[in-house]
Scaffold this active site. Structure first.
Site, mmCIF file in Angstrom:
data_model
loop_
_atom_site.group_PDB
_atom_site.id
_atom_site.type_symbol
_atom_site.label_atom_id
_atom_site.label_comp_id
_atom_site.label_asym_id
_atom_site.label_seq_id
_atom_site.Cartn_x
_atom_site.Cartn_y
_atom_site.Cartn_z
ATOM 1 N NE ARG A 87 -3.502 -0.005 2.611
ATOM 2 C CZ ARG A 87 -4.332 -0.071 3.779
ATOM 3 N NH1 ARG A 87 -4.383 0.590 4.696
ATOM 4 N NH2 ARG A 87 -5.152 -1.414 3.924
ATOM 5 C CG HIS A 110 -6.851 -1.882 -5.861
ATOM 6 N ND1 HIS A 110 -5.762 -2.215 -5.193
ATOM 7 C CD2 HIS A 110 -7.127 -0.560 -5.256
ATOM 8 C CE1 HIS A 110 -5.301 -1.303 -4.417
ATOM 9 N NE2 HIS A 110 -6.286 -0.246 -4.311
ATOM 10 C CE1 TYR A 122 -22.373 14.278 -14.565
ATOM 11 C CE2 TYR A 122 -21.397 14.450 -12.510
ATOM 12 C CZ TYR A 122 -22.417 14.454 -13.335
ATOM 13 O OH TYR A 122 -23.619 14.487 -12.770
#
Length: 766
Positions: A35, A81, A125
């Protein structure tokens, strides 16, 4: 059996220490390796690597079309993921922000945020595709250049690391917080990193300091100027820990008639422009930098912050020097080169170690790609050999395909060294005999799959030419795999091509951050930065203070809030500092230039300094450097203090006179003279020499006058030869020169005050 389904005597407990330790260690290792810390080889964390791989699987090339970000983040989450889509989209959006990433890996279409700190638009968007830089990281992925591993559910595979044509760890930098460790790496210039790698290939034992000739320091996407000394930069890269002082870039714009303004064109890395402007506005409001008059944002696509000075006589360098200290126009970017070596071991590395890890990885990639290419060449040569045999025996091949029941097996059994007559009919056809022939399964399959249009005479020439070329290429690959020198030569050529592709001629390749010496800006006194103007300081009984322009008549009637009235009123100048004495013995300092204007009723003094609610304002005076003050408490204790020692640097003030219980400050007056006169609440007056009082910085002091009942009422310092003066009840000034009756030693009881002494037991009458 028990109700829970467990065997009756099974003990499932374990010590809490061991349980917590094992589970926390598992969490810590997961955070460190999967991570927070980047891989030294490709400079990516798993989430970024998975985003780029998923975009490659979606065929979102830099010269292709865009896809919705929601589709991309959804594929990443579903396939590779298994975390929140918001976290994945935020990571992808950051890769598209040219003010956050030196070489963006994602080409975004739509609102992906801005340098003001505004968030990107929702993923439904926006659209995205890869950039050419990202494609350079993925180049060779389909040539067995790196290992693949199973995804989280074992249904797909993903690369453990990307091939990476350039040292992306240093090119784009990284930051992350793990368990017990963190990383913070600034971005650098690709062309400079390639030069450093080329030098390291040529001179493997090169010193860290030598590499600074090629990589002088970070290259931030927002530009700016690094003012860190060269020796500190060298030490940071040598140890993997350090920092860089980064300043904005500005220019002085001449407005004519002696007027000028400062235009900031580049701000430090990771500083949000909107918050920077808020901080500058706060600096103006609190007058931490009194010579700054106004700040405006005239930015469009570029950065353009306007800083207006309060006076044209101000030196621009002095103004910027103060802003560097009081705002984010100068920041310190820390360096912590903590990375995963080989994707496993966390280590704080020097720049040389990071580049060496990248070069060793590139050599491994080169060897694996070469071996993969050689396997492909061997397969193709095998096919070509079969095709050439077919062309040399074309009639026999046609007969076998035309008449044999199992053409593939017949081709593999045929002895091609013999001459075979052409079969005119199926009855004339004689199949191959038993046994193994010359052609393999692969060759026979290739012959059967050959198109009819390939059966032309020129095709044989093409096959022979291709065979010769592949043989030559294979010989070159054999030389490369056998010689380390040839391998490093190939890596050198690759790095030169990368440098040419992303160098200074590329649209984002030129260095943006420059270097300069910090210089020394002398501390300019407050008086030199503020226009010197006369003011009248007015403080009401309720503690509302203001500064009226000019020296007005002190007897003039002024307006106050209902129920309020005048308490202190005196003349001063804007360059003065005011000393506020609290009844609690603390001294506070105010700048006269920071006082509110006189048009309103002012502001409460308690908002400017941390004066406790139970404490009252004893006195306010203009600070005079070098002067001494007599301070005393109602208990009759006091001392002389240099006025320079009572100046406070913070809102909380400075404790000078120690008072306890009901005791409070009774006197704070200039110590101008040679004698001290004190009067108690019992109306007894004592006069003694000033030199009997100690000079102290803080404390309780010594006894001035002895009392049976009550305490100190007032004290003053005067010159004995001039006599002691006070205002009589009629308002006239009376001076007593014969003070022999009241003279004595400090801490004496004194004698009753002379006739006509004020009934309020005060010398000054205020």
């Amino acid at each position: 059996m028990s109700e829970t389904g467990n065997p009756p005597n099974m003990d499932l407990s374990e010590p809490l220490r061991r349980a917590l330790g094992e589970r926390y260690l598992t969490y810590a290792l997961s955070t460190i390796m999967h991570r927070a810390l980047p891989d030294a080889r490709d400079g990516l964390k798993p989430v970024h690597r998975r985003i780029l791989f998923a975009m490659r699987e979606l065929r979102l090339a830099s010269n292709g079309g865009f896809r919705k970000s929601a589709k991309i983040s959804g594929d990443v989450m579903g396939n590779y993921h298994p975390h929140g889509d918001a976290a994945i989209y935020d990571a992808m959006a950051r890769l598209a922000q040219d003010f956050n990433v030196r070489y963006p890996l994602v080409d975004g279409q739509g609102n992906f945020g801005n340098i003001d700190g505004d968030n990107p638009a929702a993923s439904r968007y926006t659209e995205a595709r890869m950039t050419a830089v990202a494609e350079a990281l993925l180049d060779g992925l389909n040539e067995n250049a790196v290992d693949f591993r199973e995804n989280y559910d074992g249904t797909l595979t993903e690369p453990a690391v990307l091939p990476a044509q350039f040292p992306n760890l240093l090119a784009n930098g990284s930051s992350g917080i793990a368990v017990g460790m963190a990383t913070n790496i600034p971005p650098h210039n690709i062309a400079e990193l390639c030069d450093a790698c080329l030098h390291l290939i040529k001179t493997p034992d090169a010193r860290d300091d030598t590499l600074l000739n090629f990589v002088p320091g970070p290259d931030f996407p927002t530009g700016g100027i690094i003012v860190e000394p060269a020796d500190q930069i060298a030490q940071a890269y040598r140890t993997g820990k350090g920092g860089f002082r980064l300043r904005c870039r500005y220019e002085v714009e001449d407005l004519g008639r002696g007027q000028w303004q400062i235009v900031v064109t580049e701000i430090p890395y990771q500083v949000q422009k909107s918050k920077l402007i808020e901080k500058l506005a706060e600096v103006i409001q609190t007058k931490k930098v009194p010579i700054l008059g106004d700040v405006r944002d005239e930015s469009a696509d570029d950065i353009r912050l306007i800083l207006e000075p309060r006076s044209k006589n101000v030196d621009p360098d002095v103004l910027m020097g103060m802003l560097y200290r009081n705002s984010d126009l100068e920041v310190r970017f820390s360096l912590n080169l903590n990375v995963l070596i080989d994707g496993v071991t966390p280590k704080v590395c020097s720049m040389k170690e990071v580049l060496r890890a990248f070069l060793d990885f590139r050599r491994e990639v080169l060897i694996r790609r070469s071996q993969h290419r050689m396997e492909k060449i061997d397969h193709r040569l095998e096919v070509l050999e079969g095709l050439i045999v077919a062309f040399l025996n074309l009639d026999r091949v046609i007969d076998i395909i035309r008449y044999d029941e199992d053409p593939k097996a017949a081709l593999m059994r045929e002895d091609w060294s013999k001459d075979h007559p052409r079969a005119m009919t199926e009855a004339d056809y004689v199949g191959p005999g038993p046994g193994e022939g010359e052609l393999s399964d692969v060759q026979a399959e290739a012959i059967l799959n050959m198109r009819l249009r390939s059966l032309r005479r020129l095709e044989e020439v093409e096959l022979l030419r291709e065979q010769a070329a592949l043989m030559e290429e294979r010989a070159g690959l054999e030389d490369l795999l056998e010689s380390e020198t040839v391998q490093w030569a190939a890596i050198t050529d690759q790095l030169k091509l990368t440098k040419k592709q992303f160098g200074k001629d590329w649209h984002g390749g030129a260095r943006r951050t420059t270097f300069a010496e910090a210089g020394t800006v002398e501390d300019v006194p407050l008086e030199a930065m503020i226009d010197r103007e006369p003011i009248t300081v007015v403080c009401s009984e309720m503690g509302w203070i203001r500064a009226m322009t000019g020296h007005i008549d002190l007897t003039r009637e002024l307006k106050f809030k209902d129920g309020d009235g005048p308490r202190f009123i005196f003349h001063a100048e804007t360059t003065d500092r005011l000393v506020v004495v609290g009844s609690n013995g603390r001294f506070y300092t105010l700048s006269a230039s920071n006082l509110p204007g006189g048009r309103g009723m002012g502001e409460p003094l308690r908002l400017m300094v941390d004066l406790p609610n139970e404490a009252q304002i004893h006195s306010i005076m203009t600070h005079k450097p070098g002067r001494k003050l007599l301070v005393a408490s109602t208990a009759g204790d006091g001392f002389v203090v240099p006025e320079d020692e009572v100046i406070a640097q913070t809102r909380s003030g400075k404790q000078v006179l120690t008072v306890r219980g009901d005791t409070a400050v009774a006197v704070c007056t200039p110590a101008d003279g040679d004698s001290v006169a004190v009067v108690g609440q019992n109306r007894k007056v004592l006069v003694f020499d000033l030199e009997e009082l100690p000079e102290m910085v803080k404390g309780k002091g010594v006894r001035l006058q002895k009392y049976k009942d009550g305490g100190l009422s007032d004290a003053t310092v005067f010159t004995l030869a001039d006599g002691l003066s006070w205002l009589d009840p009629a308002g006239r000034t009376r001076t007593e020169t014969d003070l022999a009756e009241w003279r004595g030693k400090r801490a004496g009881a004194g004698r009753m005050a002379p006739r006509g002494f004020p009934r309020d037991n005060r010398f000054t009458g205020d």
